[in-house]
Design an enzyme around this catalytic site. Sequence first.
Site, PDB file in Angstrom:
ATOM      1  N   ASP A   7       8.464  -9.675  -3.340  1.00 21.75           N
ATOM      2  CA  ASP A   7       8.971  -9.193  -2.045  1.00 21.75           C
ATOM      3  C   ASP A   7       8.308  -9.908  -0.871  1.00 21.75           C
ATOM      4  O   ASP A   7       8.920 -10.100   0.166  1.00 21.75           O
ATOM      5  CB  ASP A   7       8.711  -7.681  -1.912  1.00 21.75           C
ATOM      6  CG  ASP A   7       9.714  -6.866  -2.707  1.00 21.75           C
ATOM      7  OD1 ASP A   7      10.565  -7.471  -3.390  1.00 21.75           O
ATOM      8  OD2 ASP A   7       9.652  -5.623  -2.647  1.00 21.75           O
ATOM      9  N   ASP A  22      -2.557   3.363  17.835  1.00 27.16           N
ATOM     10  CA  ASP A  22      -2.910   1.999  17.435  1.00 27.16           C
ATOM     11  C   ASP A  22      -1.761   1.051  17.745  1.00 27.16           C
ATOM     12  O   ASP A  22      -1.981  -0.111  18.096  1.00 27.16           O
ATOM     13  CB  ASP A  22      -3.235   1.959  15.942  1.00 27.16           C
ATOM     14  CG  ASP A  22      -4.626   2.509  15.649  1.00 27.16           C
ATOM     15  OD1 ASP A  22      -5.505   2.385  16.531  1.00 27.16           O
ATOM     16  OD2 ASP A  22      -4.835   3.053  14.553  1.00 27.16           O
ATOM     17  N   GLY A  23      -0.531   1.547  17.602  1.00 30.52           N
ATOM     18  CA  GLY A  23       0.645   0.742  17.940  1.00 30.52           C
ATOM     19  C   GLY A  23       0.610   0.309  19.401  1.00 30.52           C
ATOM     20  O   GLY A  23       0.937  -0.832  19.729  1.00 30.52           O
ATOM     21  N   ASN A  77      -3.783  -7.209  13.362  1.00 32.09           N
ATOM     22  CA  ASN A  77      -3.726  -6.513  12.073  1.00 32.09           C
ATOM     23  C   ASN A  77      -3.390  -7.476  10.934  1.00 32.09           C
ATOM     24  O   ASN A  77      -4.195  -7.667  10.034  1.00 32.09           O
ATOM     25  CB  ASN A  77      -2.650  -5.420  12.081  1.00 32.09           C
ATOM     26  CG  ASN A  77      -3.185  -4.073  12.539  1.00 32.09           C
ATOM     27  OD1 ASN A  77      -4.384  -3.899  12.700  1.00 32.09           O
ATOM     28  ND2 ASN A  77      -2.286  -3.139  12.748  1.00 32.09           N
ATOM     29  N   GLU A  78      -2.190  -8.024  10.964  1.00 33.00           N
ATOM     30  CA  GLU A  78      -1.748  -8.841   9.840  1.00 33.00           C
ATOM     31  C   GLU A  78      -0.481  -9.616  10.147  1.00 33.00           C
ATOM     32  O   GLU A  78       0.199  -9.350  11.138  1.00 33.00           O
ATOM     33  CB  GLU A  78      -1.484  -7.986   8.589  1.00 33.00           C
ATOM     34  CG  GLU A  78      -0.183  -7.194   8.564  1.00 33.00           C
ATOM     35  CD  GLU A  78      -0.193  -5.955   9.425  1.00 33.00           C
ATOM     36  OE1 GLU A  78       0.525  -5.964  10.450  1.00 33.00           O
ATOM     37  OE2 GLU A  78      -0.908  -4.990   9.117  1.00 33.00           O
ATOM     38  N   ARG A  81       6.362 -15.248  -6.589  1.00 32.14           N
ATOM     39  CA  ARG A  81       7.745 -14.783  -6.433  1.00 32.14           C
ATOM     40  C   ARG A  81       7.695 -13.270  -6.336  1.00 32.14           C
ATOM     41  O   ARG A  81       7.059 -12.614  -7.152  1.00 32.14           O
ATOM     42  CB  ARG A  81       8.584 -15.217  -7.637  1.00 32.14           C
ATOM     43  CG  ARG A  81      10.042 -14.768  -7.554  1.00 32.14           C
ATOM     44  CD  ARG A  81      10.798 -15.190  -8.780  1.00 32.14           C
ATOM     45  NE  ARG A  81      11.106 -16.608  -8.735  1.00 32.14           N
ATOM     46  CZ  ARG A  81      12.343 -17.104  -8.632  1.00 32.14           C
ATOM     47  NH1 ARG A  81      13.373 -16.296  -8.544  1.00 32.14           N
ATOM     48  NH2 ARG A  81      12.529 -18.393  -8.623  1.00 32.14           N
ATOM     49  N   ALA A  99       4.898  -6.446  -4.424  1.00 32.60           N
ATOM     50  CA  ALA A  99       5.761  -6.458  -5.607  1.00 32.60           C
ATOM     51  C   ALA A  99       6.003  -7.865  -6.165  1.00 32.60           C
ATOM     52  O   ALA A  99       7.125  -8.375  -6.140  1.00 32.60           O
ATOM     53  CB  ALA A  99       7.097  -5.778  -5.282  1.00 32.60           C
TER      54      ALA A  99
END
Length: 272
Positions: free
Chosen positions: A150, A45-46, A122-123, A148, A185
């Site tokens: 990561d 996929d990469g 993808n994103e 707020r 997070a």
Amino acid sequence: MKFAIVSKGDERSETIKTRLIEQLTDYSLTYDLDHPDLVISVGGDGTFLEAFHRYIHCLKTTAFIGVHTGHLGFYADWVPSEVDQLVEEIAKTPFQIVEYPLLEVIIRSKSDRVEDRLLALNEAAIKTTDGSVVFDVEIKGEHFETFRGDGLCISTPSGSTAYNKALGGGIIHPALEAIQVTEMASINNRVFRTIGSPLILPKHHTCLLKPLVDRSFLLTVDHITDTYTNVKSIQCRVAKERVRFARFRPFPFWNRVRDSFVAEDDPTLPRR
Ligand code: NAP
Ligand code: MN
């Protein structure tokens, strides 16, 4: 018809690449790296992501197909043993096209200049090297929350099985023109509060991230990371462009999800 091949570069992928070029040129197809009608990615996929970004300037006229030389992929869904069959199918053109939605990301600087416009298959993942990110998150022009933490991940439906899935996002069928926002997070306490669940936005619902502290941002679009400073806003929405896949046989999305993530039935084990 003109075709190009993007290989992962390992021995196995290179061998398949050579075989594909020989067989397809025997069928009078032209190997043309500059203006291909069909781009074949050989690897994982990469590799497919790399092929997509290499030919991103000609998405309207180019169709993609992926052969995998490792494990089953989302984009690379033909196995090496099927290469002869694939060659015959390609030679019998015209082929069917299936289109999937993409994500558009626009980065504006403090002077309101458009610094960059990017497309993700993808994103887009937004982080910083420097502590937490702090953003005002606007949806459709209205303040939604102050984030707020990561970072945030904004994914396409076909990217929903990648990073998004690891962040607890849902899997979205690519027939739905949507983007998904997932948290990395988030800090939640009496001062900071975020929704905590993934958000799925339909077409035309723009998600705007406005940094509240002056930081440099790491923006990873698919497999490519860049640093941005002096950012006023990062705007995300369903792109008007789409990616086109050459489809030679049915391989439904949910079958691909099952085959990639759910253990195969083992007849020697009792049914769960
Ligand atoms: P990589 O580190 O090799 O990719 C991570 C894994 O994601 C690989 O197994 C890759 O498959 C797989 N993958 C890529 N797109 C996918 C999709 N749409 N659905 C399901 N699996 C998918 O790096 P890469 O190959 O350059 O791929 C970049 C992608 O890695 C990013 O777009 C992001 O989605 C993903 N990623 C995932 C995490 C995580 O899960 N925690 C963290 C960072 C990035 P192949 O082995 O076939 O390449
Ligand atoms: Mn990879």
